[in-house]
Design an enzyme around this catalytic site. Structure first.
Site, PDB file in Angstrom:
ATOM      1  N   LYS A 134      -0.797   4.872   8.257  1.00 20.45           N
ATOM      2  CA  LYS A 134      -0.055   5.281   7.044  1.00 20.45           C
ATOM      3  C   LYS A 134      -1.020   5.427   5.868  1.00 20.45           C
ATOM      4  CE  LYS A 134       1.082   1.979   4.641  1.00 20.45           C
ATOM      5  NZ  LYS A 134       1.423   0.817   3.851  1.00 20.45           N
ATOM      6  N   LYS A 169      -6.680   2.000  -2.989  1.00 25.40           N
ATOM      7  CA  LYS A 169      -6.383   1.263  -1.745  1.00 25.40           C
ATOM      8  C   LYS A 169      -6.386   2.198  -0.528  1.00 25.40           C
ATOM      9  CE  LYS A 169      -4.935  -1.482   1.363  1.00 25.40           C
ATOM     10  NZ  LYS A 169      -5.820  -2.459   1.966  1.00 25.40           N
ATOM     11  N   SER A 186       0.876  -1.177   0.000  1.00 24.71           N
ATOM     12  CA  SER A 186       0.000   0.000   0.000  1.00 24.71           C
ATOM     13  C   SER A 186       0.910   1.224   0.000  1.00 24.71           C
ATOM     14  CB  SER A 186      -0.898  -0.015   1.235  1.00 24.71           C
ATOM     15  OG  SER A 186      -1.649  -1.201   1.282  1.00 24.71           O
TER      16      SER A 186
HETATM   17  P1  NAD Z   1       4.521  -6.916   7.555  1.00 20.64           P
HETATM   18  O1  NAD Z   1       5.185  -5.883   8.396  1.00 20.64           O
HETATM   19  O2  NAD Z   1       3.960  -8.128   8.179  1.00 20.64           O
HETATM   20  O3  NAD Z   1       5.520  -7.395   6.375  1.00 20.64           O
HETATM   21  C1  NAD Z   1       6.448  -6.555   5.755  1.00 20.64           C
HETATM   22  C2  NAD Z   1       7.688  -7.391   5.478  1.00 20.64           C
HETATM   23  O4  NAD Z   1       8.621  -6.587   4.759  1.00 20.64           O
HETATM   24  C3  NAD Z   1       8.397  -7.861   6.767  1.00 20.64           C
HETATM   25  O5  NAD Z   1       8.542  -9.271   6.736  1.00 20.64           O
HETATM   26  C4  NAD Z   1       9.733  -7.134   6.725  1.00 20.64           C
HETATM   27  O6  NAD Z   1      10.804  -7.907   7.266  1.00 20.64           O
HETATM   28  C5  NAD Z   1       9.903  -6.936   5.233  1.00 20.64           C
HETATM   29  N1  NAD Z   1      10.823  -5.854   4.912  1.00 20.64           N
HETATM   30  C6  NAD Z   1      10.892  -4.619   5.460  1.00 20.64           C
HETATM   31  N2  NAD Z   1      11.892  -3.920   4.870  1.00 20.64           N
HETATM   32  C7  NAD Z   1      12.457  -4.732   3.945  1.00 20.64           C
HETATM   33  C8  NAD Z   1      13.515  -4.586   3.027  1.00 20.64           C
HETATM   34  N3  NAD Z   1      14.207  -3.461   2.928  1.00 20.64           N
HETATM   35  N4  NAD Z   1      13.825  -5.645   2.244  1.00 20.64           N
HETATM   36  C9  NAD Z   1      13.117  -6.810   2.323  1.00 20.64           C
HETATM   37  N5  NAD Z   1      12.102  -7.018   3.188  1.00 20.64           N
HETATM   38  C10 NAD Z   1      11.773  -5.969   3.977  1.00 20.64           C
HETATM   39  O7  NAD Z   1       3.407  -6.108   6.728  1.00 20.64           O
HETATM   40  P2  NAD Z   1       2.131  -6.741   5.989  1.00 20.64           P
HETATM   41  O8  NAD Z   1       0.991  -6.677   6.926  1.00 20.64           O
HETATM   42  O9  NAD Z   1       2.514  -7.980   5.289  1.00 20.64           O
HETATM   43  O10 NAD Z   1       1.878  -5.557   4.927  1.00 20.64           O
HETATM   44  C11 NAD Z   1       2.647  -5.432   3.742  1.00 20.64           C
HETATM   45  C12 NAD Z   1       1.983  -4.364   2.884  1.00 20.64           C
HETATM   46  O11 NAD Z   1       0.647  -4.766   2.582  1.00 20.64           O
HETATM   47  C13 NAD Z   1       1.870  -3.007   3.577  1.00 20.64           C
HETATM   48  O12 NAD Z   1       2.064  -1.978   2.626  1.00 20.64           O
HETATM   49  C14 NAD Z   1       0.452  -3.009   4.129  1.00 20.64           C
HETATM   50  O13 NAD Z   1      -0.045  -1.705   4.319  1.00 20.64           O
HETATM   51  C15 NAD Z   1      -0.272  -3.798   3.063  1.00 20.64           C
HETATM   52  N6  NAD Z   1      -1.481  -4.542   3.475  1.00 20.64           N
HETATM   53  C16 NAD Z   1      -1.528  -5.273   4.639  1.00 20.64           C
HETATM   54  C17 NAD Z   1      -2.683  -5.984   4.963  1.00 20.64           C
HETATM   55  C18 NAD Z   1      -2.810  -6.828   6.227  1.00 20.64           C
HETATM   56  O14 NAD Z   1      -3.927  -7.247   6.563  1.00 20.64           O
HETATM   57  N7  NAD Z   1      -1.730  -7.116   6.928  1.00 20.64           N
HETATM   58  C19 NAD Z   1      -3.778  -5.977   4.091  1.00 20.64           C
HETATM   59  C20 NAD Z   1      -3.680  -5.269   2.895  1.00 20.64           C
HETATM   60  C21 NAD Z   1      -2.531  -4.551   2.594  1.00 20.64           C
END
Ligand code: NAD
Length: 296
Positions: free
Chosen positions: A238, A169, A95
């Site tokens: 965010k 989104k 997102s």
């Molecule tokens: P999360 O924090 O669980 O996962 C993010 C991952 O990115 C982590 O495993 C972290 O180690 C990794 N990461 C961070 N910096 C990095 C880098 N430089 N290189 C490689 N890996 C790196 O977050 P999430 O909940 O999986 O969300 C991911 C995205 O999806 C976000 O943008 C969030 O807003 C969006 N989103 C989340 C949900 C939800 O229900 N969790 C739903 C829809 C959208």
């Protein structure tokens, strides 16, 4: 079978990458967390030592990262830029911020790399079961090429040109967060008046006040007291800020939205760093208790 780089194997990325492996694709995954890479390897993918290694030889590069800063840092990294195949298709499913996505797409195009945005809604459960809504932005040609991959995650809707998926989104989450906040206040008021939350939810879910919050978040994560939806409060905040910035940029009225952001900011400041976004309901109840106590 397509070779796909998948960067960001967190709450969402991990089940999404696993679905790609199950659909028969060769998935080269990278995350800062060794555990996340090990999980992908167990599912049948390959955990790589660097993002550049994941990207090398991949026709499609999927990003599922926390925010635009991290997306840009990863994709503009010299080694990654060097490893990206000419004409590769970068698919940012995080997102991210719509205008920054447009700028990134332009920069990549100058290097012969294509970009679409394809963020999702539907939570961890939707990611596990392939029932996400994918909101895509890009050219028809690029979206058609990505389509067989995106279909693995759920239902794909084109929102417009590059950046439009990220705009849709953020606006979706602004609505979702505002529903969750107002339902927290309304359910608290009902309880104080003597209407039990379970009963009020049953009534509302058969009436016009229903939302994803009343149908999913309240019964599954708030009433059981688990607060474990897998979507962090900081990530929701965010998205809300991206949405109100967007509204400000196009001079759209957004007074309620700004008020909602302010309340979520207060909650974020008082809750622990990694709090789940459903904790907003607990915060609303605690704030109410404090205000009652201060009145004596
Ligand atoms: P999360 O924090 O669980 O996962 C993010 C991952 O990115 C982590 O495993 C972290 O180690 C990794 N990461 C961070 N910096 C990095 C880098 N430089 N290189 C490689 N890996 C790196 O977050 P999430 O909940 O999986 O969300 C991911 C995205 O999806 C976000 O943008 C969030 O807003 C969006 N989103 C989340 C949900 C939800 O229900 N969790 C739903 C829809 C959208």
């Amino acid at each position: 079978m397509t070779t796909i780089a998948f960067i960001g194997l967190g709450n969402m990325g991990s089940p999404m990458a696993t679905r790609l492996v199950s659909a028969g694709h060769a998935v080269r995954g990278f995350d800062l967390s060794a555990d996340a890479k090990a999980k992908l390897a167990t599912a049948g993918g390959l955990g790589t030592d660097s993002p550049a290694e994941a990207v090398r030889g991949s026709a499609i590069v999927i990003l599922m990262l926390p925010n635009s800063n991290i997306v840009e840092n990863v994709i503009n990294n010299d080694q990654v830029a060097h490893a990206l195949e000419k004409n590769a298709l970068v698919v940012d499913m995080s997102s991210s911020e719509p205008l920054r996505s447009r700028a990134l797409a332009k920069k990549l195009r100058e290097r012969g790399v294509r970009f679409i945005d394809a963020p999702v809604s539907g939570g961890v459960k939707g990611a596990e079961t392939g029932k996400l809504t994918v909101m895509a932005g890009g050219t028809d040609q690029d979206l058609a090429e990505a389509r067989p991959i995106l279909d693995v995650f759920g239902t794909v809707k084109k929102a417009g040109e590059v950046g439009a998926g990220h705009a849709a989104k953020a606006l979706n989450n602004l609505m979702s967060a505002t529903h969750l906040l107002v339902s927290s206040e309304a359910i608290l008021a009902g309880k104080s008046f003597g209407v039990e939350p379970e009963l009020l939810l049953e009534i509302v879910n058969g009436s016009s006040g229903k939302s994803g919050s009343t149908e999913n978040k309240w019964p599954n994560f708030i009433l059981p007291g688990t607060y474990d939806s897998g979507f962090a409060l900081q990530l929701m905040l965010k998205d809300m800020k991206i949405a109100v910035d967007l509204a400000d940029q196009v001079h759209a009225v957004s007074r309620l939205s700004h008020a909602a952001v302010q309340l979520w900011e207060e909650a974020a400041a008082s809750l622990p760093e990694g709090a789940d976004h459903t904790e907003i309901a607990r915060w609303v109840a605690a704030t109410s208790q404090e205000s009652l106590a201060s009145r004596g």
